[in-house]
Design an enzyme around this catalytic site. Structure first.
Site, PDB file in Angstrom:
ATOM      1  N   ARG A  66      -5.829 -20.822   1.441  1.00 14.52           N
ATOM      2  CA  ARG A  66      -5.587 -22.071   0.674  1.00 14.52           C
ATOM      3  C   ARG A  66      -4.209 -22.976   1.151  1.00 14.52           C
ATOM      4  O   ARG A  66      -4.439 -24.015   1.001  1.00 14.52           O
ATOM      5  CB  ARG A  66      -5.370 -21.684  -0.911  1.00 14.52           C
ATOM      6  CG  ARG A  66      -6.682 -21.084  -1.655  1.00 14.52           C
ATOM      7  CD  ARG A  66      -6.336 -21.202  -3.077  1.00 14.52           C
ATOM      8  NE  ARG A  66      -5.438 -20.189  -3.380  1.00 14.52           N
ATOM      9  CZ  ARG A  66      -5.424 -18.821  -3.699  1.00 14.52           C
ATOM     10  NH1 ARG A  66      -6.607 -18.507  -3.352  1.00 14.52           N
ATOM     11  NH2 ARG A  66      -4.531 -18.395  -4.113  1.00 14.52           N
ATOM     12  N   GLY A  76      -7.028 -14.902   0.782  1.00 14.82           N
ATOM     13  CA  GLY A  76      -7.316 -16.406  -0.158  1.00 14.82           C
ATOM     14  C   GLY A  76      -6.152 -16.962  -0.061  1.00 14.82           C
ATOM     15  O   GLY A  76      -6.492 -18.335   0.010  1.00 14.82           O
ATOM     16  N   THR A 114      -5.942  -1.589  -3.583  1.00 11.52           N
ATOM     17  CA  THR A 114      -5.020  -2.354  -3.004  1.00 11.52           C
ATOM     18  C   THR A 114      -5.349  -2.594  -1.568  1.00 11.52           C
ATOM     19  O   THR A 114      -4.839  -4.023  -1.187  1.00 11.52           O
ATOM     20  CB  THR A 114      -3.711  -1.429  -2.946  1.00 11.52           C
ATOM     21  OG1 THR A 114      -3.309  -1.086  -4.195  1.00 11.52           O
ATOM     22  CG2 THR A 114      -2.611  -2.104  -2.316  1.00 11.52           C
ATOM     23  N   LYS A 117      -7.416   0.775   5.148  1.00 12.57           N
ATOM     24  CA  LYS A 117      -6.861   0.224   6.355  1.00 12.57           C
ATOM     25  C   LYS A 117      -7.796  -0.394   7.489  1.00 12.57           C
ATOM     26  O   LYS A 117      -7.809  -1.546   7.777  1.00 12.57           O
ATOM     27  CB  LYS A 117      -5.778   0.672   7.049  1.00 12.57           C
ATOM     28  CG  LYS A 117      -4.558   1.026   6.092  1.00 12.57           C
ATOM     29  CD  LYS A 117      -3.700  -0.109   5.742  1.00 12.57           C
ATOM     30  CE  LYS A 117      -2.375  -0.107   5.006  1.00 12.57           C
ATOM     31  NZ  LYS A 117      -1.810  -1.263   4.503  1.00 12.57           N
ATOM     32  N   TYR A 171      -6.946   5.901   2.408  1.00 13.00           N
ATOM     33  CA  TYR A 171      -5.989   5.516   3.209  1.00 13.00           C
ATOM     34  C   TYR A 171      -6.755   4.764   4.547  1.00 13.00           C
ATOM     35  O   TYR A 171      -6.477   3.479   4.898  1.00 13.00           O
ATOM     36  CB  TYR A 171      -4.757   5.970   3.208  1.00 13.00           C
ATOM     37  CG  TYR A 171      -3.576   5.438   4.041  1.00 13.00           C
ATOM     38  CD1 TYR A 171      -2.904   4.063   3.578  1.00 13.00           C
ATOM     39  CD2 TYR A 171      -3.023   5.802   5.488  1.00 13.00           C
ATOM     40  CE1 TYR A 171      -1.882   3.383   4.257  1.00 13.00           C
ATOM     41  CE2 TYR A 171      -2.139   5.012   5.943  1.00 13.00           C
ATOM     42  CZ  TYR A 171      -1.702   3.998   5.141  1.00 13.00           C
ATOM     43  OH  TYR A 171      -0.463   3.409   5.955  1.00 13.00           O
ATOM     44  N   ASN A 210      -7.085 -10.907  -1.898  1.00 15.29           N
ATOM     45  CA  ASN A 210      -6.276 -11.881  -2.808  1.00 15.29           C
ATOM     46  C   ASN A 210      -5.471 -12.491  -1.632  1.00 15.29           C
ATOM     47  O   ASN A 210      -4.998 -13.903  -1.752  1.00 15.29           O
ATOM     48  CB  ASN A 210      -5.382 -11.001  -3.867  1.00 15.29           C
ATOM     49  CG  ASN A 210      -6.332 -10.753  -4.867  1.00 15.29           C
ATOM     50  OD1 ASN A 210      -7.312 -11.129  -5.010  1.00 15.29           O
ATOM     51  ND2 ASN A 210      -5.805  -9.734  -5.669  1.00 15.29           N
ATOM     52  N   THR A 231       7.265   5.749  10.721  1.00 15.10           N
ATOM     53  CA  THR A 231       8.584   4.836  10.686  1.00 15.10           C
ATOM     54  C   THR A 231       9.552   5.694   9.770  1.00 15.10           C
ATOM     55  O   THR A 231       8.988   6.124   8.706  1.00 15.10           O
ATOM     56  CB  THR A 231       8.252   3.503  10.053  1.00 15.10           C
ATOM     57  OG1 THR A 231       7.256   2.881  11.105  1.00 15.10           O
ATOM     58  CG2 THR A 231       9.543   2.781  10.152  1.00 15.10           C
ATOM     59  N   ARG A 264       6.651  12.462   3.241  1.00 14.05           N
ATOM     60  CA  ARG A 264       6.600  12.382   4.874  1.00 14.05           C
ATOM     61  C   ARG A 264       7.100  13.372   5.368  1.00 14.05           C
ATOM     62  O   ARG A 264       8.119  14.146   4.836  1.00 14.05           O
ATOM     63  CB  ARG A 264       6.944  10.748   5.132  1.00 14.05           C
ATOM     64  CG  ARG A 264       6.121   9.776   4.380  1.00 14.05           C
ATOM     65  CD  ARG A 264       6.694   8.406   4.971  1.00 14.05           C
ATOM     66  NE  ARG A 264       6.469   7.520   4.158  1.00 14.05           N
ATOM     67  CZ  ARG A 264       6.082   5.930   4.624  1.00 14.05           C
ATOM     68  NH1 ARG A 264       6.079   5.799   5.841  1.00 14.05           N
ATOM     69  NH2 ARG A 264       6.027   5.173   3.539  1.00 14.05           N
ATOM     70  N   SER A 284       0.942  -1.107   0.132  1.00 12.34           N
ATOM     71  CA  SER A 284       0.080   0.009   0.211  1.00 12.34           C
ATOM     72  C   SER A 284       0.906   1.272   0.062  1.00 12.34           C
ATOM     73  O   SER A 284       1.789   1.179   0.732  1.00 12.34           O
ATOM     74  CB  SER A 284      -1.053  -0.048   1.080  1.00 12.34           C
ATOM     75  OG  SER A 284      -1.583   1.299   1.215  1.00 12.34           O
TER      76      SER A 284
END
Length: 253
Positions: free
Chosen positions: A40, A36, A26, A83, A79, A33, A109, A120, A9
């Site tokens: 599996r 999943g 995303t 999240k 965002y 995704n 961070t 940032r 992201s």
């Protein structure tokens, strides 16, 4: 596959606001995704969530049981809500399909090898200080942030993945600084005499940000160890080196 670190992201406001639809995709489709895949393969999935799930908090410091104060339709919502939805997906898969999940709520961070132009506050201030450009502070500079060094975050993520704790965990440094104070620290460590330029406050910019890391201490035996001064010196050294290479005339390379 035994472990999946789902870190995908954009994370800086200019980057995730550049294409809010793709940011949401995303965090929604990408997380589906990855869940999943974890389902599996019976792998453990760690979601890199964010302190932005707390929005502009009314509780200080922020602990994991705080539900947040988020504008669901503001410029940061792609965002923040992306999240929050990713976390909801993780726990839906856990309840429905018994997927083994870990959720890290990551606070600011920084460190060497971060993108220099990602917008940032750390990269902005260091780049501006080294170039002698005005440091851009939004508002009066009295909003606070807590900055953790990248090595502390990595050790926290690894500890969380290895733990048996499946509830969200704050990973951040509770050492809180105002943005004005942080600007002065960067100028001092960079030996820069650049001025500070104040701009209009950014919309929905959180006023205070400080993690309560009691859960990380108790469940992971983790807490940050790198002091802000030491981490900034390493980061400034990296930026200075990058600038010396990137801004050389082509015939000198």
């Amino acid at each position: 596959v035994d472990q999946i670190y789902h870190l995908a992201s954009p994370a800086s406001p200019p980057n995730y606001q550049l294409n809010p639809v793709k940011t949401l995709k995303t965090n929604l489709v990408g997380t589906i995704n990855m869940l999943g895949l974890a389902k599996r393969t019976r792998a453990r999935l760690l979601l890199a969530s964010t302190s932005e799930v707390y929005g502009d908090p009314e509780k200080h410091p922020q602990s994991e049981d705080y539900w947040g104060n988020v504008n669901p339709i503001g410029p940061r919502s792609c965002y923040d809500e992306g999240k929050r939805a990713a976390e909801a997906l993780c726990y839906a898969y856990k309840r429905r399909s018994n997927v083994d999940i870990r959720v890290a709520r990551i606070f600011n961070t920084y460190g060497p090898r971060m993108q220099m132009n990602d917008g940032r506050v750390v990269s902005n201030f260091i780049l501006q200080a080294l170039r002698g450009q005005p440091l851009t502070v939004y508002g009066e500079g009295d909003q606070t942030r807590s900055f953790q060094f990248v090595t502390d975050l990595v050790s926290g993520l690894i500890a969380l993945m290895a733990s048996n704790y499946s509830q969200p965990v704050n990973l951040g440094n509770p050492d809180e600084h105002t943005i004005g104070e942080f600007a002065r620290t960067v100028l001092s460590l960079a030996n820069s005499s650049a001025p500070v330029h104040r701009l209009q406050p950014a919309k929905d910019d959180p006023h205070r940000r400080k993690p309560d890391i009691s859960v990380a201490k108790r469940e992971l035996a983790w807490q940050p160890t790198v002091l802000l001064r030491d981490g900034l010196l390493q980061t400034i050294h990296y930026f200075r080196h990058r600038l010396s290479v990137d801004e050389k005339p082509q015939n000198e390379l």
